[in-house]
Write an enzyme that holds these catalytic residues in place. Sequence first.
Site, PDB file in Angstrom:
ATOM      1  N   GLY A   1     -66.103 -24.849 -58.436  1.00 39.99           N
ATOM      2  CA  GLY A   1     -65.544 -25.618 -59.137  1.00 39.99           C
ATOM      3  C   GLY A   1     -66.334 -25.452 -60.060  1.00 39.99           C
ATOM      4  N   SER A   2     -65.962 -25.834 -61.693  1.00 42.30           N
ATOM      5  CA  SER A   2     -66.205 -25.811 -62.417  1.00 42.30           C
ATOM      6  C   SER A   2     -66.175 -26.724 -63.924  1.00 42.30           C
ATOM      7  CB  SER A   2     -64.885 -24.627 -63.774  1.00 42.30           C
ATOM      8  OG  SER A   2     -64.736 -23.542 -63.079  1.00 42.30           O
TER       9      SER A   2
END
Length: 202
Positions: A191-192
Site C-alpha cells: 500500500g501507499s
Amino acid sequence: MIQLMVIIRPLLRSNNLLNIIYPLLLNIILALLPLAFFIISGVVFIIVMFFFRDSGHFKTIGSFVPFDPNDALVVRALYEVIDIIESAGYNVTSLISKESRKLSLFDEHVQYSPVKGVVIANEYIPGKFFNAFNDKLSPLNERNVTVILSEDNDIYVIVRIAGMIARRIRTDVNVNDIVTPETKIGLIRFGSRVEYYHFKTN
C-alpha cells in the site's frame, strides 16, 4: 618458484589452461546455485513477512504528508468524503482534523479503526494508479472510504489509497459493524497512502 613457472608457461601458451579453468568455474557456479536460491528465497520471505506484519491494534503508521487545503484536488477529495457521509444520513458541521500518511515498503500496511463506534459507510471508488506519494495525483487513484460514527457522535473517516505498486485494497469490515481500535479495517497490499478525517456532526 622457478619450477612452477616452468610448468605454467606452456599452459599459458596453449589452450590447456582455459580448458581446465572453464569447467572448474562452471562446476563452482552450479554448486553455488542452490545456496544462492536459498539465500534469495530467505530474503524475499523475510521482506514479505515484515511487510505484512500486524500490530493487532490502531497506531500511527507511515510518514506525515503536509497538504495544501486550497488545492483543488484536496478540496475535491474532501467534498467526496462529505458526500459519502451525507449519503449515509449524517451531516457534518466542521472538520476537526485531516491527516495524510504515506506508507513505504518498510511501514505496516494493516489499518485499524481509530475509535470505538459503528461503520456507517464503506465505499470503493475506482481510479488510476498514479504514485500515491504525489499530492496532486493521489486523489485520482483507486481508493476505499470507510466512515465510522464514534460513541460521542463524531465522524471518523479512513481513506485508503492505492498507488503504482499497490493495486489491491482489502476491506475486512461492513456497514453496521461495531469496531474498536482493535478492529482491523483492512489491508493495502504493498500500500501507499492512508488519510484520516475527523468531523463534528449536528
